[in-house]
Design a protein around this motif. Structure first.
Motif, PDB file in Angstrom:
ATOM      1  N   ARG A  29       0.528  -1.239   0.091  1.00 53.38           N
ATOM      2  CA  ARG A  29      -0.180  -0.085   0.422  1.00 53.38           C
ATOM      3  C   ARG A  29       1.182   1.201   0.174  1.00 53.38           C
ATOM      4  O   ARG A  29       0.174   2.236   0.018  1.00 53.38           O
ATOM      5  CB  ARG A  29      -0.673   0.213   1.523  1.00 53.38           C
ATOM      6  N   PHE A  30       2.552   1.395  -0.833  1.00 56.30           N
ATOM      7  CA  PHE A  30       2.675   1.862  -0.463  1.00 56.30           C
ATOM      8  C   PHE A  30       3.239   2.952  -1.903  1.00 56.30           C
ATOM      9  O   PHE A  30       4.071   3.492  -2.704  1.00 56.30           O
ATOM     10  CB  PHE A  30       4.272   1.580  -0.546  1.00 56.30           C
ATOM     11  N   VAL A  31       1.889   3.661  -2.121  1.00 55.56           N
ATOM     12  CA  VAL A  31       0.826   4.093  -3.384  1.00 55.56           C
ATOM     13  C   VAL A  31       0.658   5.548  -3.654  1.00 55.56           C
ATOM     14  O   VAL A  31       0.403   5.625  -1.909  1.00 55.56           O
ATOM     15  CB  VAL A  31       0.117   2.870  -3.727  1.00 55.56           C
ATOM     16  N   LEU A  32       0.528   6.101  -3.656  1.00 53.37           N
ATOM     17  CA  LEU A  32       0.267   7.268  -3.995  1.00 53.37           C
ATOM     18  C   LEU A  32      -1.464   7.614  -3.521  1.00 53.37           C
ATOM     19  O   LEU A  32      -1.962   8.076  -3.412  1.00 53.37           O
ATOM     20  CB  LEU A  32       0.333   8.338  -4.930  1.00 53.37           C
ATOM     21  N   SER A  33      -2.250   7.123  -4.159  1.00 52.87           N
ATOM     22  CA  SER A  33      -4.006   6.630  -3.999  1.00 52.87           C
ATOM     23  C   SER A  33      -3.778   6.322  -2.098  1.00 52.87           C
ATOM     24  O   SER A  33      -4.944   7.079  -1.538  1.00 52.87           O
ATOM     25  CB  SER A  33      -4.487   5.209  -4.320  1.00 52.87           C
ATOM     26  N   SER A  34      -2.511   5.768  -1.149  1.00 50.65           N
ATOM     27  CA  SER A  34      -2.570   6.016  -0.382  1.00 50.65           C
ATOM     28  C   SER A  34      -2.194   7.820   0.665  1.00 50.65           C
ATOM     29  O   SER A  34      -2.642   7.518   1.992  1.00 50.65           O
ATOM     30  CB  SER A  34      -2.240   4.786   0.672  1.00 50.65           C
ATOM     31  N   VAL A  35      -1.386   8.206   0.113  1.00 43.82           N
ATOM     32  CA  VAL A  35      -1.418   9.428   0.201  1.00 43.82           C
ATOM     33  C   VAL A  35      -2.276  10.450   0.057  1.00 43.82           C
ATOM     34  O   VAL A  35      -2.962  10.648  -0.558  1.00 43.82           O
ATOM     35  CB  VAL A  35      -0.034   9.838  -0.168  1.00 43.82           C
TER      36      VAL A  35
END
Length: 263
Positions: free
Chosen positions: A101-107
């Protein structure tokens, strides 16, 4: 390969190895896995039993192939000492379904995106920055990469590309901790990331404010760096980013899957 393993892994093929310096390589692999999102990782195995697995982030963007995996050779390490010997056309097993989940949608949104990496943790940010999402969402992007020596400052063709494309938006800060640097050597500084943040030098050099009001941070690399930097960020009022409680500190935890540090 037994049926349970066959459900999770697929046979891939080594396309190439690139040695950036002695003990620091990129492995290029072709395999028909499911699509991934920039920032995710997969697992690699060297034999069909897949008893020994190691997690590696994708370095290439999802739109490109073959897959690039950035790794260090650990002296005496069981996995990396075999990985470095692979030649073009050699087989390698790779998980069919990417993870993480180290993805921009999680940021969450912010004005500034700060990317902090040590060693090969740098690779995941190369994948992210080769997509359009960060450039569309954030006004400023700072990429900080801490290494032991200047020879480990790899993938400079990409760094230079972003400097050329986004001269007013992209900030590159290489940090070299194991060498005495001459002035201006590759633009690097010789202090640790935590020292740069605590002293204010990081913000002075970029002219940007790192605060909960302006910034999102992503951290990948050595667990000690992640812990120490996270604590400093928390003192500034930043919170760890969770699904149920959004914050400003997003951490890549896949290193914890391998207590031998990808050996």
């Amino acid at each position: 390969m037994n049926s349970k393993i066959a459900e999770r892994f697929i046979l891939g093929k080594v396309i190439a190895q690139k040695e950036w310096r002695l003990g620091l390589n990129s492995l290029y692999v072709d395999a028909a896995i499911e699509p991934f999102v920039a920032g995710q990782f997969t697992q690699l195995a060297l034999d069909e039993d897949c008893h020994v697995l190691r997690p590696y982030s994708f370095v290439n963007p999802p739109s490109e192939s073959p897959f690039e995996f950035y790794y260090s050779l650990v002296p005496g390490g069981y996995f990396s000492s075999r990985l470095v010997k692979l030649k073009p056309h050699d087989p390698i097993y790779i998980a069919k379904r990417p993870s993480g989940r180290f993805v921009l949608s999680s940021v969450p949104d912010a004005t500034i995106l700060w990317l902090f990496a040590t060693g090969t943790g740098f690779g995941v940010f190369l994948s992210i920055l080769q997509t359009q999402q960060p450039w569309l969402r954030f006004q400023k992007i700072v990429l900080v990469h801490s290494v032991q020596n200047t020879l480990s400052l790899t993938h400079q063709h990409l760094v230079q590309l972003w400097q050329h494309q986004y001269p007013e938006r992209f900030y590159w800060m290489p940090v070299v901790t194991g060498e005495n640097l001459s002035d201006g050597q590759r633009g690097a500084v010789s202090k640790r990331i935590t020292h740069l943040l605590a002293s204010g030098e990081l913000e002075n050099q970029t002219g940007l404010s790192l605060s909960a009001q302006t910034s999102q941070t992503m951290l990948c690399g050595n667990p000690a760096m992640i812990h120490d930097l996270s604590e400093l960020l928390k003192l500034r009022g930043l919170l760890v980013n969770h699904v149920k409680q959004p914050g400003q500190i997003t951490i890549e935890n896949y290193w914890k899957l391998d207590n031998k540090n990808n050996a």
